[in-house]
Design a protein around this motif. Structure first.
Motif, PDB file in Angstrom:
ATOM      1  N   GLN A 197     -10.135 -23.747  -6.743  1.00 58.39           N
ATOM      2  CA  GLN A 197     -10.380 -22.858  -5.735  1.00 58.39           C
ATOM      3  C   GLN A 197     -10.368 -21.539  -6.148  1.00 58.39           C
ATOM      4  O   GLN A 197     -10.927 -21.352  -6.899  1.00 58.39           O
ATOM      5  N   TRP A 198      -8.962 -20.831  -5.987  1.00 57.08           N
ATOM      6  CA  TRP A 198      -9.012 -19.920  -6.476  1.00 57.08           C
ATOM      7  C   TRP A 198      -8.560 -19.719  -7.685  1.00 57.08           C
ATOM      8  O   TRP A 198      -8.986 -18.362  -8.385  1.00 57.08           O
TER       9      TRP A 198
ATOM     10  N   ASN B 166      -0.711   5.582   6.979  1.00 57.51           N
ATOM     11  CA  ASN B 166      -2.137   5.426   5.848  1.00 57.51           C
ATOM     12  C   ASN B 166      -3.184   4.027   6.005  1.00 57.51           C
ATOM     13  O   ASN B 166      -2.699   3.129   7.465  1.00 57.51           O
ATOM     14  N   TYR B 167      -4.555   3.754   5.568  1.00 57.17           N
ATOM     15  CA  TYR B 167      -4.894   3.266   5.454  1.00 57.17           C
ATOM     16  C   TYR B 167      -4.432   1.652   5.191  1.00 57.17           C
ATOM     17  O   TYR B 167      -3.854   1.633   3.702  1.00 57.17           O
ATOM     18  N   PHE B 168      -5.062  -0.038   5.115  1.00 56.42           N
ATOM     19  CA  PHE B 168      -4.585  -1.263   5.070  1.00 56.42           C
ATOM     20  C   PHE B 168      -5.425  -1.357   3.998  1.00 56.42           C
ATOM     21  O   PHE B 168      -6.928  -0.928   4.072  1.00 56.42           O
ATOM     22  N   PRO B 169      -5.018  -1.976   2.942  1.00 50.14           N
ATOM     23  CA  PRO B 169      -4.115  -1.773   2.418  1.00 50.14           C
ATOM     24  C   PRO B 169      -4.165  -0.981   1.570  1.00 50.14           C
ATOM     25  O   PRO B 169      -5.023  -0.204   1.035  1.00 50.14           O
ATOM     26  N   SER B 170      -3.195  -0.764   1.046  1.00 50.36           N
ATOM     27  CA  SER B 170      -2.175   0.911   0.777  1.00 50.36           C
ATOM     28  C   SER B 170      -3.634   1.120  -0.744  1.00 50.36           C
ATOM     29  O   SER B 170      -2.896   1.990  -1.312  1.00 50.36           O
TER      30      SER B 170
ATOM     31  N   LEU C 146       3.600 -15.249  -5.263  1.00 53.41           N
ATOM     32  CA  LEU C 146       4.137 -14.145  -4.963  1.00 53.41           C
ATOM     33  C   LEU C 146       3.701 -14.264  -3.358  1.00 53.41           C
ATOM     34  O   LEU C 146       4.806 -14.274  -2.771  1.00 53.41           O
ATOM     35  N   SER C 147       3.155 -15.315  -2.468  1.00 56.55           N
ATOM     36  CA  SER C 147       2.710 -14.928  -1.324  1.00 56.55           C
ATOM     37  C   SER C 147       3.743 -16.468  -0.751  1.00 56.55           C
ATOM     38  O   SER C 147       3.823 -15.896   0.411  1.00 56.55           O
TER      39      SER C 147
ATOM     40  N   ASN D 271      -6.161 -12.073  -0.523  1.00 56.00           N
ATOM     41  CA  ASN D 271      -6.415 -13.075  -0.481  1.00 56.00           C
ATOM     42  C   ASN D 271      -5.202 -13.545  -1.226  1.00 56.00           C
ATOM     43  O   ASN D 271      -4.804 -12.792  -2.087  1.00 56.00           O
ATOM     44  N   LYS D 272      -4.739 -14.643  -0.526  1.00 59.33           N
ATOM     45  CA  LYS D 272      -3.124 -14.778  -1.499  1.00 59.33           C
ATOM     46  C   LYS D 272      -3.268 -15.338  -2.654  1.00 59.33           C
ATOM     47  O   LYS D 272      -1.957 -15.667  -3.155  1.00 59.33           O
ATOM     48  N   TYR D 273      -4.234 -16.075  -3.261  1.00 64.30           N
ATOM     49  CA  TYR D 273      -4.515 -16.746  -4.682  1.00 64.30           C
ATOM     50  C   TYR D 273      -4.524 -15.537  -5.415  1.00 64.30           C
ATOM     51  O   TYR D 273      -5.195 -15.900  -6.414  1.00 64.30           O
TER      52      TYR D 273
END
Lengths: 412, 164, 155
Positions: A409-410, C19-23, C94-95, C124-126
């Motif tokens: 999907q990604w 700080n605000y996320f994600p930096s 990397l996730s 989104n981890k991908y």
């Protein structure tokens, strides 16, 4: 309420008083606890089972994740066990570096525990204070190993990173910082009236009970049972430290009775002991190699041809960690058994929790420094609510299917 | 402590029930040794051998029981740490292994001698499927009651595919 | 006890450090963020910190050693065609990565490098920023009928 009526009180599995999911069923008589039952198993991750399908190098990183705080102790015990089977001799410098990182971990773990204990009795200022000073040792570990926790420092036959001159300077600075702070902190922890009132005479574990129930670590030493793997069994560089002996509340002139205060005193004294051990190791750090020099693939290939059994024991901040591995000419160990300190100490909760008041439950539970994730390191996989059983293969196929779907999907 | 003396004491009291023993000594210099002693005992005299070991010093059970599976039997391994004297580095590992035939997977509890072994025996019962006789608390330790009878998570066969 | 009171008072007047996320989004849009408050630069990391991995597709030989030692199975081998030769290349998710540096140590050609970069938070981890080597995969991947698009999967 009439004193002859007991009623049950359920606390857990998820409760703000405990940091991890564990279920207690108490029998209460008025305000008194007269019986306690413990139910484990809410954070199972099947680590022993997963380890049977990973190769020897991958397992090191898997075992680091048995517990976040003892993330040095579990791979340490595993490496000792594998070195025991394979007869690998660890270079002296590696043994000293292992000791230094292990003691830094003990330092941060005990500081963490004092914070948690303070939080459990409602002394949140002390909690913030100890967690603040703990940052320094975490930063030191980050510089030394590359990560704050899950150090990825160990390998079979040695360590992966050397201590450079810069690192040595940082360690000296950190030790100075803690030496300076130690007197002030120990005064708060050991002499403060609020803390004493809440911890003295609460949650008593006698020396006989500690021995019978196989208690380990500060829990055993707080009861006066002189049990310390570093002193009983030769590991790393500890056997070269001649003055090393197990600490006990006797060192501050108090006969141990095994209450929460004694266990706290042991941990506070161990902070000082850890500083001394690191100083000794830094002064006597030998020159030489830091590992056996064979790479990961070579090591896996060598271990593949081995057969045998080995034991690795190590004194984690919470007590004895023991790993038993069985090798049988495979790329994976046939069996690996992990014992975390909480596994041994969990049983001591029963006598400790008897005859205390309800308000003391959180601090008594926290007093053994429980790590439920450590004890619950394995699981059985179950389907969602419908109570149908899925086989390992089916589950694996399903997860792969799901993973592929998400990935496709990604990717587009 | 000398490992021979442990084996001799056990042999004198139990005779031929001691099937085999071997030891492994790693020397660390300055007279410091790491000693591991493996003893195979048959099932009948297993309980009494633990009782004898208990009289020798402080007996601590170190890990839950691993096992080795053969065609017709299971070898259950009890890793103990035994400390006789109060001197440094005197603790030795005494690893007792017991053969249990597969058609009769039963062994007597040792919780009457080493009460701290209760969790380990409960785990053995649920994970390996060896029935512990006279155990004071036969409930499951880790898996809930939803696990069907006769399923032992650590004895599930490995999947061929995952071996790659 | 007094020492602690002193510390508490000191903390009361200390600067805020969140700080605000994600930096990573803050850095793109500094002006707007500044209206809401100040930006605190991240605490620096020392040399030797294990951060984001970098991959050099040219020097890689496709030996697959990295995927063998990876404890999290974060490295995936895929069949590729480079200079009309059939070979293999990797992508690193990397996730899933545990930042243990084993792949960096084992690589015979030093094709994988570790950096001290740690701004990796994402929704989104991908995301392309979290899959190292994705752009090379799109370019070189061998797309044959019947060939599995995924060679190695996690357990």
């Amino acid at each position: 309420m009439k004193s002859d009526i007991t009623y049950p009180l359920n606390i857990g599995p998820v409760h703000p008083a405990f940091k991890e999911p564990i279920k207690f069923t108490f029998r209460i008589e008025g305000e008194k606890v007269v019986g306690a039952d413990i139910d484990f198993g809410y954070t199972h991750r099947a680590i022993e089972r997963i380890a049977q399908e990973r190769n020897y190098i991958q397992i090191i990183y898997l075992l680091e994740r048995v517990c976040g705080i003892c993330s040095f102790s579990h791979p340490m015990a595993y490496c000792l066990a594998i070195e025991d089977v394979a007869g690998i001799e660890v270079p002296p410098r590696a043994r000293y570096i292992r000791t230094i990182v292990g003691e830094l971990e003990r330092l941060h773990s005990h500081l963490l525990w004092t914070g948690v204990a303070a939080h459990e009795i409602g002394f949140d200022t002390l909690f913030m204070y100890t967690w603040n000073i703990r940052e320094k040792v975490l930063d030191c570990l980050e510089e030394l190993t590359g990560n704050r926790i899950n150090y990825a420092m160990l390998t079979i036959g040695g360590v992966r990173r050397d201590i450079t001159a810069d690192n040595a300077q940082t360690i000296h600075q950190v030790l100075e910082y803690y030496e300076e702070l130690y007197n002030r902190t120990s005064e708060i922890l050991l002499d403060d009236l609020t803390l004493r009132a809440r911890t003295e005479g609460v949650g008593i574990l006698t020396i006989e009970q500690a021995e019978r129930l196989c208690a380990v670590g500060p829990t055993a030493r707080g009861s006066g049972l002189m049990k310390d793997v570093r002193v009983d069994y030769p590991v790393n560089a500890y056997y070269e430290i001649l003055w090393l002996k197990p600490v006990s509340p006797r060192d501050i002139g108090k006969e141990p009775i095994g209450d929460v205060y004694d266990r706290m005193a042991v941990r506070v004294l161990e902070i000082q002991q850890a500083i001394k051990i690191i100083q000794f190791c830094m002064e006597n750090l030998p020159e030489g190699d830091i590992n056996t020099g064979s790479g990961a693939v070579k090591m896996i290939n060598a271990l593949k041809k081995l057969e045998g059994e080995g034991v690795g024991r190590y004194e984690a901040p919470r007590g004895e960690v023991c790993h038993y591995v069985i090798l049988d000419n495979q790329e994976h160990p046939v069996q690996i058994k992990v014992k975390a300190p909480t596994y041994s100490n969990g049983f001591t909760w029963a006598p400790m929790l008897t005859n205390i008041e309800i308000a003391d439950i959180p601090i008594v539970v926290a007093s053994i420094d429980p790590c439920v994730a450590c004890a619950d390191r394995m699981t059985y996989v179950q389907a969602d609510g419908s109570r149908t059983t899925i086989s390992w293969e089916e589950l694996r196929a399903k997860s792969i299917q799901k993973y592929k779907g998400v990935r496709r999907q990604w990717m587009k | 402590m000398k490992t021979e003396s442990i084996v001799t004491v056990l042999q004198n009291k139990l005779g031929s029930h001691i099937q085999a023993s071997r030891e492994k000594i790693t020397n660390y210099g300055n007279g410091i040794n790491r000693v591991t002693l493996w003893i195979s005992i048959d099932r009948e005299s297993f309980h009494s051998s633990i009782a004898i070991l208990k009289t020798m010093g402080r007996l601590h059970i170190s890990t839950p029981m691993p096992y080795k599976e053969y065609e017709d039997r299971i070898e259950l391994i009890y890793p103990f740490a035994l400390k006789e004297k109060d001197t440094k580095f005197s603790e030795i590992m005494v690893i007792i292994s017991v053969d249990i035939p597969k058609d009769d997977l039963k062994i007597r509890t040792i919780t009457d001698i080493v009460p701290g072994a209760l969790f380990m025996e409960r785990e053995t019962m649920e994970m390996i499927g060896v029935e512990i006789e006279d155990i004071p608390d036969p409930r499951r330790l880790f898996t809930g009651n939803y696990l069907p009878d006769g399923v032992y998570p650590l004895r599930t066969p490995k999947s061929k595919e995952s071996m790659q | 006890m007094l020492g602690m009171v002193y510390k508490v008072v000191e903390q009361l007047f200390a600067k805020k450090s969140t700080n605000y996320f994600p930096s990573k989004y803050i850095l793109e849009d500094t002006a707007d963020t500044l209206k809401k408050g100040t930006i605190h630069p991240p605490v620096g990391v020392k040399e030797g910190f294990r951060g984001r991995l970098e991959y050099n597709v040219e020097s890689c030989t496709g030996c697959g050693l990295c995927s063998k030692v990876c404890p999290a199975n974060a490295i995936e081998l895929y069949p590729a065609v480079i200079n009309d030769k059939k070979t293999k290349r990797i992508v690193i998710y990397l996730s899933r990565c545990t930042y243990c540096q084993e792949c960096v140590n084992i690589c015979p050609k030093n094709s994988i490098q570790i950096t001290t970069h740690f701004f990796m938070a994402d929704y989104n981890k991908y995301d392309a920023s979290l899959v190292v080597g994705l752009e090379h995969r799109k370019k070189y991947e061998l797309k044959e009928e019947g060939s599995p698009d995924v060679q190695k999967e996690g357990n």
